[in-house]
Design an enzyme around this catalytic site. Structure first.
Site, PDB file in Angstrom:
ATOM      1  N   ASP A  16      65.130  31.528  45.181  1.00  0.00           N
ATOM      2  CA  ASP A  16      66.358  31.496  44.385  1.00  0.00           C
ATOM      3  C   ASP A  16      66.334  30.399  43.330  1.00  0.00           C
ATOM      4  OD1 ASP A  16      68.907  32.041  43.478  1.00  0.00           O
ATOM      5  OD2 ASP A  16      69.842  30.699  44.925  1.00  0.00           O
ATOM      6  N   ASP A  69      71.422  34.162  37.100  1.00  0.00           N
ATOM      7  CA  ASP A  69      71.511  34.213  38.543  1.00  0.00           C
ATOM      8  C   ASP A  69      70.589  35.266  39.154  1.00  0.00           C
ATOM      9  OD1 ASP A  69      72.210  33.833  41.081  1.00  0.00           O
ATOM     10  OD2 ASP A  69      74.314  34.385  40.867  1.00  0.00           O
TER      11      ASP A  69
END
Ligand SMILES: *[C@@H]1O[C@H](CO)[C@@H](O)[C@H](O)[C@H]1NC(C)=O
Ligand SMILES: *[C@@H]1O[C@H](CO)[C@@H](O)[C@H](O)[C@H]1NC(C)=O
Ligand SMILES: *[C@@H]1O[C@H](CO)[C@@H](O)[C@H](O)[C@H]1NC(C)=O
Ligand SMILES: *[C@@H]1O[C@H](CO)[C@@H](O)[C@H](O)[C@H]1NC(C)=O
Length: 440
Positions: A321, A112
């Protein structure tokens, strides 16, 4: 001569395995490390659900993207630098395999880029969710050590507190999920191109979670943060690995091709044709941002982005992201993009099978003709073809995978496929090199 050469190579390889097995291996490998980024829906993933239909997977992916964009917006509004409600448990599209402790126990963590810590489930569990492979037990490792409350590292952990002089962490998620336990240091080992060898990094700070509750998408060990914060994996390995990482995402995760995450020398992106833009960190310094100046369509019309008043130029305006699939753009820019793109596509427009995607066509991804969309980042023009801008929703329906947003903006992982993307935190640049990631 050839036989002799092979023998020599075999001898050298054997020697290097014998000599460097359990120690700090970066030097021996010139700091080159590659780890497979396993898509959560691929058969190699521990989260793979065999009886899910492709449409269910797609729906879940889209839902995760929207959960994430909502999270970014909340995070933007929060006061504290590391908001307590960091992510939802459904987060992440990719998992990475690593080994922990003196016995190299294999673990699977959600990768992440917006998390700034590493945590995993640990024995003994006061409460652990279902993980169908061994949960790490510190008692089994000779390299495990708790972080005392007085340590500098403890003071820098968000929401830390002290129990019997052991630093404690507590991650609380929007969904109500919690991971809490001891802050510790341990040896983490990562893969090389050869899955049977790993490179070990001692004393990596992580959260050893003895209370892990409210987490529903199970069968992973925890979270491997890759964000810019102090305790992410990338920051902690940074000193030995030149503060760089790169990744290359394959077009289709269902195929046998694998996406890669590279550290160190391996992560330098400099092939001819590479474009670079400044790396930004956003208003709170805890996310990777880019500065998007505008977009053009089919080599023609350029639409410039009107920068929001609350975003100073040096902070960037769009989050890059790895774990969000869709790309989210400001309403005005999106509207102009949509009308320009749709005016150039001749395929038959059909109602969307999924509410959150509005622009769909009756076609397959391989046969639809769509204009190239160029993202103009400061100093870098990145060209997006149909694999980057459209997604297969049903057998004969594809939809536009760029969507409007009013809160935060994200450059998602579909837009990144078949680009080698390098994040260099020494030079503060993000580099894009168009390539076939299945061959990298
Ligand atoms: C969880 O992952 C392990 C290791 O890959 C695998 O053997 C097991 O079948 C998985 N369990 C589920 C429920 O998918
Ligand atoms: C996705 O989100 C929509 C709208 O919030 C919801 O109706 C749907 O059930 C969700 N789908 C899945 C698979 O969770
Ligand atoms: C820990 O060690 C015990 C005894 O050696 C062994 O039975 C157990 O499988 C190990 N557990 C893990 C998670 O490594
Ligand atoms: C699964 O992993 C193996 C070993 O790393 C790899 O060769 C194979 O291509 C992977 N398959 C998929 C679908 O990712």
């Amino acid at each position: 001569m050839k036989g002799y050469h092979n023998l020599l190579v075999a001898l050298l390889v054997t020697l290097s395995i014998i000599c460097f097995c359990d120690i700090y291996l970066t030097e021996a490998h010139n700091g080159e490390i590659s780890v497979e980024l396993i898509h959560r829906d691929s058969p190699n993933s521990t989260l793979y659900i065999p009886n899910e239909t492709p449409f269910q997977r797609l729906t879940n992916t889209i839902n995760r993207s929207f959960k994430r964009i909502n999270h970014f917006y909340r995070r933007k509004l929060e006061e504290t630098p590391y908001p307590q409600e960091e992510i939802t448990d459904a987060n992440g599209d990719f998992i990475i395999k690593f080994a922990i402790g003196s016995n190299h126990l294999f673990q699977m963590g959600l990768a992440d880029t917006i998390s700034n810590m590493i945590w995993l489930q640990c024995q003994s569990c006061s409460s652990c969710y279902k993980q169908d492979f061994p949960i790490f037990d510190p008692a089994n490792s000779t390299t495990y050590e708790n972080v005392p409350c007085s340590a500098d590292a403890c003071g820098s952990i968000p929401n830390q507190y002290c129990t019997e002089n052991v630093c404690q962490y507590q991650m609380k998620y929007v969904s109500g999920a919690i991971s809490a336990g001891d802050v510790a240091r341990e040896t983490f080992s990562l893969g090389t191109n050869d899955p049977n060898k790993f490179i070990s990094f001692p004393k990596v700070v992580f959260g050893c979670g003895h209370v892990n509750s409210g987490i529903t998408s199970t069968n992973f060990s925890g979270i491997v943060g890759l964000g810019p914060g102090l305790f992410s994996l990338t920051t902690q390995l940074g000193n030995s690995l030149f503060n760089k990482f790169s990744y290359c995402l394959v077009r289709a995760y269902e195929s046998n091709h694998v996406s890669k995450l590279n550290f160190g020398d391996h992560a330098i992106v400099s092939d001819p044709g590479t474009v670079s833009t400044p790396l930004k960190y956003g208003p709170k310094g805890d996310l990777y941002y880019l500065n998007l100046e505008g977009i053009s369509i089919g080599g023609g019309k350029r639409i410039n982005l009107e920068v929001e008043a609350d975003l100073a130029n040096d902070q960037g305006n769009i989050i890059i992201d790895l774990a969000t699939t869709l790309t989210f753009l400001p309403l005005g820019l999106y509207g102009a993009l949509e009308s320009e793109v749709t005016s150039r596509i001749i395929s038959e427009r059909v109602p969307s099978p999924i509410e959150s995607l509005k622009v769909c066509y009756k076609s397959t991804l391989d046969s639809i003709e769509v204009p190239i969309v160029t993202a103009h980042f400061t100093g870098a023009n990145v060209m997006l073809n149909r694999d980057n801008t459209f997604i297969t929703v049903k057998d004969d329906v594809v939809c536009f995978a760029i969507v409007p947003s009013t809160g935060s903006f994200v450059y998602g992982n579909l837009a990144m496929r078949n680009y080698l993307i390098g994040i260099d935190r020494d030079k503060n640049t993000v580099s894009f090199f168009p390539t076939d990631c299945s061959k990298h």
